[in-house]
Design an enzyme around this catalytic site. Structure first.
Site, PDB file in Angstrom:
ATOM      1  CG  LEU A   6       6.429   2.274  -2.872  1.00 32.35           C
ATOM      2  CD1 LEU A   6       5.538   2.680  -4.040  1.00 32.35           C
ATOM      3  CD2 LEU A   6       7.682   3.140  -2.846  1.00 32.35           C
ATOM      4  CG  HIS A   7       1.960  -3.014  -1.101  1.00 33.71           C
ATOM      5  ND1 HIS A   7       1.690  -3.426   0.173  1.00 33.71           N
ATOM      6  CD2 HIS A   7       0.847  -2.366  -1.522  1.00 33.71           C
ATOM      7  CE1 HIS A   7       0.468  -3.052   0.518  1.00 33.71           C
ATOM      8  NE2 HIS A   7      -0.061  -2.405  -0.500  1.00 33.71           N
ATOM      9  CG  ASP A   8       4.626  -4.734  -5.755  1.00 35.82           C
ATOM     10  OD1 ASP A   8       4.213  -5.293  -4.725  1.00 35.82           O
ATOM     11  OD2 ASP A   8       4.028  -4.801  -6.847  1.00 35.82           O
TER      12      ASP A   8
ATOM     13  CB  THR B 160       9.468  -3.857   0.252  1.00 35.47           C
ATOM     14  OG1 THR B 160       8.550  -4.774  -0.355  1.00 35.47           O
ATOM     15  CG2 THR B 160       8.706  -2.745   0.949  1.00 35.47           C
TER      16      THR B 160
END
Ligand SMILES: [Ca+2]
Length: 314
Positions: A243-245, A247
């Site tokens: 769940l990249h964004d 962060t």
């Protein structure tokens, strides 16, 4: 509310982008979302703008204006990521066509106007996409670099390797010239590379929190993230996709769950082999002054608890 931070999200919504800005709108005691600015990236800009509206309507937050920005990178043809997120960028769950209109104006202009109309050091720019809009805003008004409180961006990779080429992370690969301009701008930058996001995996157990919530937002994002996960599982062989964004939002809400250090970051804009690669001088071997705080560690359990906890409040 003296401690509320004003933020702008520059984004190319796929689901993980939407999780990032919805977690922020679910946190009004900490974050005031001034606007969502959209750019071409995961899918063309018409779709990223539409997806932003869909996500805000789902959450009942149509008071947040959505601006459409650049249709293509500064100098290169657009590369998209339908192979990850599907044709719409939001495949996996059918959300209604949005009825809210886009805000009038071009996203880079909106960034300049929103930042410069407020006191210096009060607006944080959260970047979840190729940095085209930000580079265009910097070209129109270079003073935004010092006027911003900070730029917090998801992008790049240090020693993790790339996710679109062996060397480059997607956002920096799509518009390397824009990324290079942002890192050369003099703005205070926090960079969250793949080295950090690849530790934050959407396992079945973590995702179950959204399904169990039974809310419209929880149910929709359970299915949207489940769709992404299939691709990531096949590609990486991990128990879930990163769940990249979100962060970026988590760093604003709970910086203590991250670790990193200041370093010099340069973006490769010439080599066909390593185009868009972020070269991080982690060990300070060049003795050039740092231009970013590079985050490398994350407490993934705390991250999902925080972010999915925000989503289920909507
Ligand atoms: Ca994104």
């Amino acid at each position: 509310m003296p401690n509320v931070r004003s933020v702008i999200f520059d984004t190319d919504p796929s689901p993980d982008d939407a999780v990032a800005f919805l977690a922020a709108v679910a946190s009004p005691a900490e974050l005031d979302v001034l606007a969502i600015t959209t750019v071409a990236g995961n899918v063309p800009v018409e779709l990223t703008a539409k997806n932003a509206l869909k996500a805000l309507e789902l959450a009942g937050r149509t008071d947040v204006p959505v601006y459409k920005g650049a249709s293509a990178p500064l100098v290169r043809p657009l590369v998209t990521a339908e192979h990850v997120h599907g044709r719409t960028g939001f495949d996996g769950y059918d959300l209604p066509e949005p009825v809210t209109p886009l805000a009038s104006g071009f996203a880079p202009d909106a960034i300049v106007d929103l930042v410069m109309s407020r006191p210096a050091g009060t607006v944080t720019l959260c970047c979840l996409a190729p940095l085209t809009n930000v580079a265009l805003a910097l070209a129109r008004e270079p003073r935004i670099a010092r006027h911003l409180a900070e730029i917090v961006l998801m992008g790049g990779a240090m020693s993790e390797g790339g996710n679109i080429t062996p060397a480059a992370e997607f956002n920096f690969f799509v518009d390397p010239e824009a990324a290079a301009r942002v890192f050369a701008s003099g703005a205070k930058i926090t960079m969250i590379p793949l080295d950090c996001t690849h530790q934050a995996l959407i396992t079945d157990e973590r995702l179950e929190v959204l399904r169990a919530a039974g809310t419209p937002v929880g149910t929709a994002f359970y299915h949207l993230l489940e769709f992404n996960k299939r691709f990531d599982r096949a590609k990486y062989g991990w128990p879930g996709g990163p769940l990249h964004d979100a962060t970026v939002t988590a760093y604003l809400l709970a910086p203590e769950i991250f670790s990193g250090r200041k370093a010099r970051v340069e973006i490769e804009c010439a080599s066909p082999l390593t185009l868009g690669m972020s070269v991080v001088d982690w060990w300070g071997v060049t003795e050039r002054p740092p231009n970013a705080l590079v985050l490398r560690g994350i407490d993934a359990d705390a991250y999902f608890k925080l972010i999915f906890g925000c989503l289920v409040r909507l």
